[in-house]
Design a protein around this motif. Structure first.
Motif, PDB file in Angstrom:
ATOM      1  N   GLN A  12       0.803  -1.224   0.000  1.00 34.34           N
ATOM      2  CA  GLN A  12       0.000   0.000   0.000  1.00 34.34           C
ATOM      3  C   GLN A  12       0.838   1.277   0.000  1.00 34.34           C
ATOM      4  OE1 GLN A  12       0.920  -2.264   2.410  1.00 34.34           O
ATOM      5  NE2 GLN A  12      -1.058  -2.499   3.385  1.00 34.34           N
ATOM      6  N   ASP A  44       9.624  -5.419   2.496  1.00 26.87           N
ATOM      7  CA  ASP A  44       9.037  -6.349   1.521  1.00 26.87           C
ATOM      8  C   ASP A  44       8.269  -5.553   0.469  1.00 26.87           C
ATOM      9  OD1 ASP A  44       8.134  -9.156   0.700  1.00 26.87           O
ATOM     10  OD2 ASP A  44       6.237  -8.073   0.865  1.00 26.87           O
ATOM     11  N   SER A 160       6.541 -16.578  -2.468  1.00 24.18           N
ATOM     12  CA  SER A 160       5.397 -16.033  -1.753  1.00 24.18           C
ATOM     13  C   SER A 160       4.225 -16.922  -2.156  1.00 24.18           C
ATOM     14  CB  SER A 160       5.173 -14.571  -2.160  1.00 24.18           C
ATOM     15  OG  SER A 160       4.299 -13.975  -1.247  1.00 24.18           O
ATOM     16  N   LEU A 213      -2.534  -8.532  10.046  1.00 26.47           N
ATOM     17  CA  LEU A 213      -3.688  -7.834  10.638  1.00 26.47           C
ATOM     18  C   LEU A 213      -4.965  -8.094   9.839  1.00 26.47           C
ATOM     19  CD1 LEU A 213      -1.828  -4.466  11.397  1.00 26.47           C
ATOM     20  CD2 LEU A 213      -2.406  -6.276  13.017  1.00 26.47           C
ATOM     21  N   GLU A 215      -5.609  -7.542   6.738  1.00 26.42           N
ATOM     22  CA  GLU A 215      -5.858  -6.332   5.934  1.00 26.42           C
ATOM     23  C   GLU A 215      -6.393  -5.170   6.780  1.00 26.42           C
ATOM     24  OE1 GLU A 215      -4.446  -6.459   3.315  1.00 26.42           O
ATOM     25  OE2 GLU A 215      -4.646  -8.405   2.364  1.00 26.42           O
ATOM     26  N   ARG A 234     -10.841  -3.391   0.097  1.00 30.91           N
ATOM     27  CA  ARG A 234     -11.429  -3.937   1.309  1.00 30.91           C
ATOM     28  C   ARG A 234     -12.940  -3.708   1.381  1.00 30.91           C
ATOM     29  NH1 ARG A 234      -6.981  -1.438   5.209  1.00 30.91           N
ATOM     30  NH2 ARG A 234      -7.537   0.315   3.876  1.00 30.91           N
ATOM     31  N   ARG A 286       1.861   2.458   5.839  1.00 33.73           N
ATOM     32  CA  ARG A 286       2.084   3.622   4.969  1.00 33.73           C
ATOM     33  C   ARG A 286       2.005   4.917   5.761  1.00 33.73           C
ATOM     34  NH1 ARG A 286      -3.479   3.499   1.260  1.00 33.73           N
ATOM     35  NH2 ARG A 286      -4.867   2.790   2.905  1.00 33.73           N
ATOM     36  N   ASN A 294       3.611  -0.305  15.459  1.00 33.93           N
ATOM     37  CA  ASN A 294       3.943  -1.713  15.196  1.00 33.93           C
ATOM     38  C   ASN A 294       5.383  -2.056  15.575  1.00 33.93           C
ATOM     39  OD1 ASN A 294       1.335  -1.932  14.295  1.00 33.93           O
ATOM     40  ND2 ASN A 294       1.860  -1.808  12.130  1.00 33.93           N
TER      41      ASN A 294
END
Ligand SMILES: NC(=O)c1ccc[n+]([C@@H]2O[C@H](COP(=O)([O-])OP(=O)(O)OC[C@H]3O[C@@H](n4cnc5c(N)ncnc54)[C@H](OP(=O)(O)O)[C@@H]3O)[C@@H](O)[C@H]2O)c1
Length: 336
Positions: A12, A44, A160, A213, A215, A234, A286, A294
């Motif tokens: 994001q 990442d 991934s 989380l 999303e 979302r 972001r 976090n």
């Protein structure tokens, strides 16, 4: 490689009119800056983040490249990116030949483009952005990966895995070509503890936990009337009855907060870091605020066995990425 236990996810970081909207790119750059100031060293990203229908604004890799150039931090950070599938299909479906997804020329082209956008001469970890374990026996991807490694363009290779298919990589790991697996892991999706974590522990595989989380759902910050910005994926991911069910479930999780853990993001991230097999957890961030919250939970203290045992009851297996899409639903892509 020594990675910080809180990595930064950058899906994001750049705006993308089809998935993530509403970001402020200057704030994204400040978030990266703050993340490194606070000691984080694992970023990442992916070739595809922010690429949708080529737009004027930079992609996630380009923003990271700008940050690396302006801050001079290229040598201090570990950058992981991803090679997008040539057929543009997420997830990789069974019986689709690897030649359609990761042919040699395509892997080389995307690695070269990622190097250029990031402005680096070598990428620390390059991950295949989708996977099918049936591709383990094919040689072309291995030869291409070895060639790029010999040329110094990529240090390590990872996968991934497809959403909610944490074990769709174990035969490939047996080849010894792959150093890391990135997979969905959170309080709702606990399936990785069954096979992937034990395999990684016995075979020294790095584990990168994504979507910690759910999303944003597991942050507990929304109520049932929440409206997502137009274009934010979302609004379908948590569309219909789902938002209400999420809120009910996060309310129950909030009852577990107290002395040991005070907030839901802390509970969600510490749940993952309580498994010693996990190398790093990569919440998407972001904003400076989220980076501070976090990274702030990283104190090395794991959840108690008692709390971990209570969290086992909170699993909620489903696939909200696919349920709205008949093509994906038909592909049967929750792992049995
Ligand atoms: N197939 C793949 O390889 C794949 C797929 C998905 C993700 N990923 C990687 O994994 C990373 C993480 O997954 P994700 O970003 O999809 O999901 P996530 O980490 O579960 O959720 C990220 C969202 O949660 C919210 N958030 C973060 N910290 C918060 C906090 N402390 N308090 C409240 N809200 C908070 C933010 O929402 P707002 O920004 O709206 O505030 C953020 O955008 C991605 O960035 C990407 O690097 C890889």
């Amino acid at each position: 490689m020594e990675v910080s236990e809180i990595g930064i996810g950058t899906w994001q970081l750049a705006n993308d009119p089809e998935m993530w909207v509403g970001g402020d790119l200057n704030e994204s750059l400040r978030a990266l800056q703050r993340y490194t100031e606070l000691g984080g060293n694992f970023v990442d990203t992916a070739w595809v983040y922010g690429v949708a229908k080529k737009q004027e604004t930079p992609t996630s890799e380009e923003l990271i490249g700008k940050f690396l150039k302006d801050s001079g931090k290229s040598d201090n950070l570990i950058i992981a990116s991803k090679v997008a599938p040539k057929n543009w299909n997420w997830p990789a479906l069974k019986n689709v030949p690897i030649e359609e997804v990761f042919p040699k020329g395509h892997i080389e082209k995307l690695v070269n483009e990622s190097l250029s956008r990031l402005g680096v001469s070598s990428i620390d970890l390059m991950q295949f952005h989708v996977w099918q374990d049936d591709w383990a026996g094919y040689d072309e991807w291995k030869e291409t990966a070895q060639k790029l490694t010999k040329e110094g363009k990529v240090k390590y290779w990872g996968i991934s895995v497809n959403d909610y298919q944490p074990s769709n990589c174990l035969k490939t790991l047996d080849t010894g070509m792959i150093s890391t697996i990135q997979f969905i892991f959170n309080i709702f999706h606990q399936k990785p503890t069954e096979k992937l974590l034990p395999y990684a522990k016995s075979n020294n595989i790095g584990l990168i936990a994504r979507v910690p989380l759910d999303e944003g759902g597991l942050s507990g910050k929304w109520d049932k009337n929440h409206k997502f910005a137009e274009g934010d994926f979302r609004s379908s991911y948590f569309g219909g009855e789902r938002l209400g069910e999420l809120i009910e479930r996060t309310q129950k999780l909030k009852e577990l907060l107290g002395n040991e853990v005070q907030t839901l993001p802390e509970l969600a991230l510490k749940y993952i870091l309580s498994f010693e097999e996990v190398s790093t957890v990569i919440p998407g961030m972001r904003t400076v605020k989220h980076v501070e919250m976090n990274t702030g939970i990283s104190d090395g203290v794991k959840l108690s066995e008692e709390l971990l045992s209570k969290l086992k009851e909170h699993y909620w297996e489903r696939n909200f990425y696919s349920d709205h899409d008949p093509w994906l639903k038909a592909s049967n892509f929750i792992e049995a």
